[in-house]
Scaffold this motif. Structure first.
Motif, PDB file in Angstrom:
ATOM      1  N   ARG A   1      36.652  31.980   2.488  1.00  0.00           N
ATOM      2  CA  ARG A   1      35.819  31.939   1.276  1.00  0.00           C
ATOM      3  C   ARG A   1      35.330  30.542   0.901  1.00  0.00           C
ATOM      4  O   ARG A   1      34.291  30.413   0.263  1.00  0.00           O
ATOM      5  CB  ARG A   1      36.536  32.590   0.096  1.00  0.00           C
ATOM      6  CG  ARG A   1      37.797  31.895  -0.344  1.00  0.00           C
ATOM      7  CD  ARG A   1      38.376  32.602  -1.541  1.00  0.00           C
ATOM      8  NE  ARG A   1      39.613  31.941  -1.942  1.00  0.00           N
ATOM      9  CZ  ARG A   1      40.153  32.064  -3.122  1.00  0.00           C
ATOM     10  NH1 ARG A   1      39.578  32.816  -4.033  1.00  0.00           N
ATOM     11  NH2 ARG A   1      41.275  31.445  -3.412  1.00  0.00           N
TER      12      ARG A   1
ATOM     13  N   ARG B   1      28.103  17.193  -5.521  1.00  0.00           N
ATOM     14  CA  ARG B   1      29.058  16.110  -5.778  1.00  0.00           C
ATOM     15  C   ARG B   1      28.976  15.040  -4.683  1.00  0.00           C
ATOM     16  O   ARG B   1      29.136  13.853  -4.960  1.00  0.00           O
ATOM     17  CB  ARG B   1      30.483  16.678  -5.878  1.00  0.00           C
ATOM     18  CG  ARG B   1      30.670  17.522  -7.160  1.00  0.00           C
ATOM     19  CD  ARG B   1      32.112  17.947  -7.327  1.00  0.00           C
ATOM     20  NE  ARG B   1      32.532  18.819  -6.250  1.00  0.00           N
ATOM     21  CZ  ARG B   1      33.778  18.887  -5.760  1.00  0.00           C
ATOM     22  NH1 ARG B   1      34.724  18.114  -6.231  1.00  0.00           N
ATOM     23  NH2 ARG B   1      34.078  19.737  -4.803  1.00  0.00           N
TER      24      ARG B   1
ATOM     25  N   LEU C   1      34.917  20.577  11.706  1.00  0.00           N
ATOM     26  CA  LEU C   1      33.848  21.534  11.367  1.00  0.00           C
ATOM     27  C   LEU C   1      33.358  22.105  12.690  1.00  0.00           C
ATOM     28  O   LEU C   1      32.734  21.383  13.472  1.00  0.00           O
ATOM     29  CB  LEU C   1      32.715  20.823  10.614  1.00  0.00           C
ATOM     30  CG  LEU C   1      31.726  21.683   9.814  1.00  0.00           C
ATOM     31  CD1 LEU C   1      30.839  20.795   8.954  1.00  0.00           C
ATOM     32  CD2 LEU C   1      30.890  22.600  10.641  1.00  0.00           C
TER      33      LEU C   1
ATOM     34  N   SER D   1      33.600  33.413  -7.535  1.00  0.00           N
ATOM     35  CA  SER D   1      32.850  33.599  -8.785  1.00  0.00           C
ATOM     36  C   SER D   1      31.682  32.622  -8.811  1.00  0.00           C
ATOM     37  O   SER D   1      31.727  31.568  -8.166  1.00  0.00           O
ATOM     38  CB  SER D   1      33.756  33.337  -9.993  1.00  0.00           C
ATOM     39  OG  SER D   1      34.124  31.971  -9.995  1.00  0.00           O
TER      40      SER D   1
ATOM     41  N   PHE E   1      24.662  14.225   6.926  1.00  0.00           N
ATOM     42  CA  PHE E   1      26.016  14.208   7.446  1.00  0.00           C
ATOM     43  C   PHE E   1      26.320  15.607   7.966  1.00  0.00           C
ATOM     44  O   PHE E   1      25.864  16.585   7.374  1.00  0.00           O
ATOM     45  CB  PHE E   1      26.977  13.857   6.309  1.00  0.00           C
ATOM     46  CG  PHE E   1      28.408  13.914   6.731  1.00  0.00           C
ATOM     47  CD1 PHE E   1      29.018  12.801   7.269  1.00  0.00           C
ATOM     48  CD2 PHE E   1      29.134  15.084   6.610  1.00  0.00           C
ATOM     49  CE1 PHE E   1      30.335  12.860   7.693  1.00  0.00           C
ATOM     50  CE2 PHE E   1      30.454  15.151   7.030  1.00  0.00           C
ATOM     51  CZ  PHE E   1      31.056  14.034   7.569  1.00  0.00           C
TER      52      PHE E   1
ATOM     53  N   TRP F   1      32.953  29.219 -10.008  1.00  0.00           N
ATOM     54  CA  TRP F   1      33.643  28.381  -9.008  1.00  0.00           C
ATOM     55  C   TRP F   1      32.618  27.726  -8.083  1.00  0.00           C
ATOM     56  O   TRP F   1      32.648  26.519  -7.851  1.00  0.00           O
ATOM     57  CB  TRP F   1      34.624  29.216  -8.177  1.00  0.00           C
ATOM     58  CG  TRP F   1      35.571  28.375  -7.356  1.00  0.00           C
ATOM     59  CD1 TRP F   1      36.826  27.965  -7.717  1.00  0.00           C
ATOM     60  CD2 TRP F   1      35.325  27.787  -6.059  1.00  0.00           C
ATOM     61  NE1 TRP F   1      37.381  27.181  -6.729  1.00  0.00           N
ATOM     62  CE2 TRP F   1      36.478  27.053  -5.694  1.00  0.00           C
ATOM     63  CE3 TRP F   1      34.249  27.814  -5.175  1.00  0.00           C
ATOM     64  CZ2 TRP F   1      36.586  26.357  -4.492  1.00  0.00           C
ATOM     65  CZ3 TRP F   1      34.359  27.111  -3.983  1.00  0.00           C
ATOM     66  CH2 TRP F   1      35.513  26.393  -3.649  1.00  0.00           C
TER      67      TRP F   1
ATOM     68  N   PHE G   1      34.460  16.536   3.030  1.00  0.00           N
ATOM     69  CA  PHE G   1      33.957  15.974   1.777  1.00  0.00           C
ATOM     70  C   PHE G   1      34.176  14.454   1.757  1.00  0.00           C
ATOM     71  O   PHE G   1      33.258  13.679   1.473  1.00  0.00           O
ATOM     72  CB  PHE G   1      34.686  16.635   0.596  1.00  0.00           C
ATOM     73  CG  PHE G   1      34.075  16.342  -0.736  1.00  0.00           C
ATOM     74  CD1 PHE G   1      33.219  17.248  -1.333  1.00  0.00           C
ATOM     75  CD2 PHE G   1      34.337  15.152  -1.397  1.00  0.00           C
ATOM     76  CE1 PHE G   1      32.635  16.974  -2.556  1.00  0.00           C
ATOM     77  CE2 PHE G   1      33.762  14.867  -2.611  1.00  0.00           C
ATOM     78  CZ  PHE G   1      32.913  15.781  -3.199  1.00  0.00           C
TER      79      PHE G   1
ATOM     80  N   ALA H   1      24.179  19.430   0.849  1.00  0.00           N
ATOM     81  CA  ALA H   1      25.458  20.069   1.189  1.00  0.00           C
ATOM     82  C   ALA H   1      26.266  20.391  -0.056  1.00  0.00           C
ATOM     83  O   ALA H   1      26.930  21.421  -0.130  1.00  0.00           O
ATOM     84  CB  ALA H   1      26.269  19.180   2.120  1.00  0.00           C
TER      85      ALA H   1
ATOM     86  N   HIS I   1      20.685  15.286   2.594  1.00  0.00           N
ATOM     87  CA  HIS I   1      21.098  16.602   3.082  1.00  0.00           C
ATOM     88  C   HIS I   1      21.738  17.352   1.919  1.00  0.00           C
ATOM     89  O   HIS I   1      22.594  16.819   1.211  1.00  0.00           O
ATOM     90  CB  HIS I   1      22.080  16.429   4.239  1.00  0.00           C
ATOM     91  CG  HIS I   1      22.760  17.690   4.624  1.00  0.00           C
ATOM     92  ND1 HIS I   1      22.066  18.866   4.819  1.00  0.00           N
ATOM     93  CD2 HIS I   1      24.065  17.980   4.847  1.00  0.00           C
ATOM     94  CE1 HIS I   1      22.925  19.814   5.144  1.00  0.00           C
ATOM     95  NE2 HIS I   1      24.140  19.310   5.161  1.00  0.00           N
TER      96      HIS I   1
ATOM     97  N   ASN J   1      23.456  25.094   1.643  1.00  0.00           N
ATOM     98  CA  ASN J   1      23.383  24.168   2.771  1.00  0.00           C
ATOM     99  C   ASN J   1      22.708  24.876   3.949  1.00  0.00           C
ATOM    100  O   ASN J   1      23.282  25.795   4.531  1.00  0.00           O
ATOM    101  CB  ASN J   1      24.811  23.727   3.129  1.00  0.00           C
ATOM    102  CG  ASN J   1      24.861  22.741   4.282  1.00  0.00           C
ATOM    103  OD1 ASN J   1      23.886  22.556   5.003  1.00  0.00           O
ATOM    104  ND2 ASN J   1      26.011  22.110   4.458  1.00  0.00           N
TER     105      ASN J   1
ATOM    106  N   GLY K   1      37.368  21.558   4.484  1.00  0.00           N
ATOM    107  CA  GLY K   1      36.439  21.178   3.418  1.00  0.00           C
ATOM    108  C   GLY K   1      36.735  19.828   2.784  1.00  0.00           C
ATOM    109  O   GLY K   1      35.836  19.012   2.600  1.00  0.00           O
TER     110      GLY K   1
END
Ligand SMILES: CC(C)(COP(=O)(O)OP(=O)(O)OC[C@H]1O[C@@H](n2cnc3c(N)ncnc32)[C@H](O)[C@@H]1OP(=O)(O)O)[C@@H](O)C(=O)NCCC(=O)NCCS
Length: 367
Positions: A150, A253, A189, A30, A308, A33, A217, A250, A248, A278, A213
């Protein structure tokens, strides 16, 4: 020792827009989100190759510097999505631009690629005898996205940004550089199935980006904060002397946490993630060229660029901008037009994934 400075800048963002709401029609996600977790509202999807976007961005940067392509002696493309494994994307860009006198290479440090490229260009100006370097960050990450992943598919977009780098005549230019890598975390990654290991597995699935993720983070917050602080210290810049942080793009937050660590007020942080998501190695040069156009980079401004990415890599550059913040000339270069929407282009890649997996084609609506 000679110092490298930025004398030209430009970007190329493909015309097709893919909004969060578009994505929500084909994936279980959504707008709410994606926006609240990442700050992204939409991204661009390319209908052409990485080297096409790179060449357009390069033409804008060359015009801004008042240079012809033949005057470039080194052409670096920072990318993790080259058109092919061989040749480098830079070789294609050379031909598309007519930069016939340039030595050409790609740099793959994933999302840190532009900062790594800037560090290399700085070294080549300082000691390598090169005088006019075109550094381009260009990515077509949409080819790596899988709607079934997702938490990853919503983050990335396509585009290119470029700078021309020449020896500084005054006290402007690169003030300090810091780079780092932690290869032990390489698999956090990754895009498997695109290199030599491809011959071993025999997996026919189209290569895709997969990521942890939360782990990414955590490391991004630590490394971006550490390297931005370190490079500002090494450049001898006090907090009040820093004019603009170009991080960068990304995740807002991660950027918030980096700015807090540097104690940078938010008005000194450049953000365009809402429009592009990103774009990996393209994100900082796209942001820089927008920041200059918007008047956010004053003559002689002290900038910190920090990134990063996969590898895991990180790095930062502190740079005093030149006195000239207006382009010497403008280019009309643009990508060929397309009738396709961002959603159609995204759907084409997903259809190819389904085909290779042997899954039936998507009918309509949620795939
Ligand atoms: C990817 C990221 C946004 C996910 O945010 P998060 O808060 O860690 O979310 P989680 O993975 O814990 O998932 C939380 C929930 O949202 C769901 N979710 C994941 N992706 C979603 C999406 N696109 N839409 C809706 N829900 C989603 C998860 O399934 C999970 O549901 P559950 O609680 O029912 O299991 C975040 O980890 C991030 O930004 N990481 C850094 C990634 C990055 O920047 N990489 C590039 C570095 S250069």
């Amino acid at each position: 020792m000679r110092r490298a400075t930025i004398t030209g800048w430009g970007r190329c963002v493909p015309p097709a827009v893919l909004t969060n709401s578009d994505l929500a029609t084909v994936m279980d996600t959504s707008d709410d989100w994606i926006s609240t977790r990442t700050g992204i509202k939409e991204r661009r999807i390319s209908h052409t190759e990485t080297s096409d976007m790179a060449a357009v961005a390069g033409r804008h940067a060359l015009a801004a510097a008042g240079l012809e392509p033949e005057q470039i002696d080194l052409l670096i493309v920072a990318t993790c999505t080259p058109d092919r494994l061989i040749p480098s994307a830079a070789s294609y860009v050379q031909t598309k631009l007519g930069a016939t006198a340039a030595a050409c290479l790609d740099v793959n440090a994933a999302c840190s690629g532009f900062v790594y490229g800037l560090a290399i260009a700085n070294g080549m100006i300082a000691t390598g005898g090169f005088n006019r370097i075109l550094l381009i960050g260009a990515e077509r990450l949409s080819m790596l996205l899988d709607a079934e992943e997702r938490s990853t598919a919503v983050l990335f977009g396509d585009g290119a940004g470029a700078v021309v780098i020449e020896p500084a005549q005054g006290d402007d230019g690169v003030l300090a550089v810091t780079l780092g890598t932690d290869g032990a975390l390489a698999d956090k990654l990754t895009v498997a199935g695109f290199g030599t290991e491809r011959t071993v597995g025999g997996d026919e699935e189209l290569f895709k980006l997969v990521m942890d993720g939360q782990e990414i983070f955590r490391h991004a917050v630590t490394r971006m904060g550490e390297s931005a602080t370190k490079v500002a210290d090494e450049a001898g810049l006090e907090l009040e002397e820093l004019d603009l942080l170009i991080p960068h793009q990304a995740n807002t937050r991660i950027i918030d946490a980096t700015a807090r660590r540097l104690k940078m007020p938010y008005e000194k942080v450049f953000l365009n993630i809402a429009s592009y998501g990103n774009t990996s190695a393209a994100s900082i040069p796209i942001a820089l060229s927008e920041a200059i156009e918007l008047g956010r980079v004053r003559p002689g401004a002290n900038l910190v660029m920090v990134a990063f990415g996969g590898g895991l890599t990180w790095g930062a550059v502190a740079l005093r901008f030149a006195d000239r913040v207006t382009p010497l000339a403008m280019s009309t270069a643009a990508l060929p037009p397309t009738d396709k929407t961002g959603l159609e282009l995204f759907a084409e890649v997903q259809e190819e994934r389904r085909r290779r997996r042997g899954a039936p084609p998507a009918k309509s609506g949620r795939g």
